[in-house]
Write an enzyme that holds these catalytic residues in place. Structure first.
Site, PDB file in Angstrom:
ATOM      1  N   CYS A   2      -4.462  23.200   8.414  1.00  4.09           N
ATOM      2  CA  CYS A   2      -4.377  22.622   6.838  1.00  4.09           C
ATOM      3  C   CYS A   2      -3.407  23.310   6.157  1.00  4.09           C
ATOM      4  O   CYS A   2      -3.107  24.482   6.433  1.00  4.09           O
ATOM      5  CB  CYS A   2      -5.885  22.606   6.136  1.00  4.09           C
ATOM      6  N   ASN A 108      -0.734  15.934   2.681  1.00  4.23           N
ATOM      7  CA  ASN A 108      -1.740  16.919   3.314  1.00  4.23           C
ATOM      8  C   ASN A 108      -3.394  16.205   3.159  1.00  4.23           C
ATOM      9  O   ASN A 108      -4.338  16.760   2.920  1.00  4.23           O
ATOM     10  CB  ASN A 108      -1.788  18.205   2.407  1.00  4.23           C
ATOM     11  N   VAL A 115      -9.142  15.727   2.691  1.00  4.25           N
ATOM     12  CA  VAL A 115      -8.125  16.784   2.139  1.00  4.25           C
ATOM     13  C   VAL A 115      -7.995  17.898   3.476  1.00  4.25           C
ATOM     14  O   VAL A 115      -9.112  18.428   3.783  1.00  4.25           O
ATOM     15  CB  VAL A 115      -8.540  17.379   0.947  1.00  4.25           C
ATOM     16  N   CYS A 116      -6.668  17.861   3.385  1.00  2.00           N
ATOM     17  CA  CYS A 116      -6.523  19.127   4.370  1.00  2.00           C
ATOM     18  C   CYS A 116      -5.821  20.287   3.637  1.00  2.00           C
ATOM     19  O   CYS A 116      -4.670  20.299   3.023  1.00  2.00           O
ATOM     20  CB  CYS A 116      -5.374  18.921   5.533  1.00  2.00           C
ATOM     21  N   LEU A 117      -6.550  21.533   3.260  1.00  6.24           N
ATOM     22  CA  LEU A 117      -6.558  22.669   2.625  1.00  6.24           C
ATOM     23  C   LEU A 117      -7.068  23.822   3.095  1.00  6.24           C
ATOM     24  O   LEU A 117      -8.374  23.761   3.254  1.00  6.24           O
ATOM     25  CB  LEU A 117      -6.797  22.150   1.085  1.00  6.24           C
TER      26      LEU A 117
END
Length: 180
Positions: A2, A108, A115-117
């Site tokens: 991520c 993202n 959510v990719c964080l």
């Protein structure tokens, strides 16, 4: 992998704590989530975070309905983007699952809205507050990480046609014109 967390200036607030401790004291939840100082001014900036209300009127502290405002001076400005936070019984040891609506347009964010964080995966620490998560996601909106793309179509536009990518972002902001 991520996207790494953007460079927001995180607030030093107390950690959220275990959700189960707040079932009988829901008014304390917001104080702990938002901190005791500046919570009302933070809400005035367009952020919303509140537990889901079930059909019987009870509150579900495991699911939160949130709104993230697009930052002023960015292509996201004017949009108020709905986000759902889903907690499990292991919170705060594990991060909440954060999802925009399906089909949300961002490098993202997966097609499912997930959510990719990094602060929501490998960079998670139990001391990270919900406020920090929401501010981090707001920062991510305009500070995408193409090296950790979650959507191929967004990635291609971001890398090959930035004017069209920005146009799509502005169009999406128009679809979410006010707070929920």
């Amino acid at each position: 992998m991520c996207a790494p967390a953007p460079r927001p200036s995180y607030f030093s607030l107390p950690p959220f704590g275990v959700l189960a401790n707040f079932i009988l004291f829901p008014s304390l939840v917001c104080q702990v989530l938002m901190g005791t100082v500046g919570a009302s001014s933070w809400c005035l900036q367009g952020f919303v975070a509140k537990p889901d209300t079930l059909p019987d009127g009870s509150v579900n502290l495991m699911v939160w309905r949130c709104v993230i405002p697009g930052k002023q001076g960015t292509d996201w400005e004017g949009g108020y983007f709905p986000l759902t936070l889903e907690f499990n019984d292991d919170y705060p040891t594990v991060p909440p699952v954060c999802k925009f609506p399906s089909g949300f347009f961002h490098v993202n964010v997966y097609d499912s809205g997930l959510v990719c964080l990094s602060i929501l995966s490998s960079g998670w620490k139990p001391s990270i507050t919900v406020k920090q998560v929401l501010v981090g996601i707001q920062e991510l909106l305009d500070d995408a990480n193409p090296n950790s793309a979650a959507q191929q179509r967004c990635y291609e536009l971001y890398k090959k046609n930035m004017p069209e990518y920005k146009n799509r972002v502005r169009e999406q902001a128009k679809r979410y014109p006010s707070r929920v």
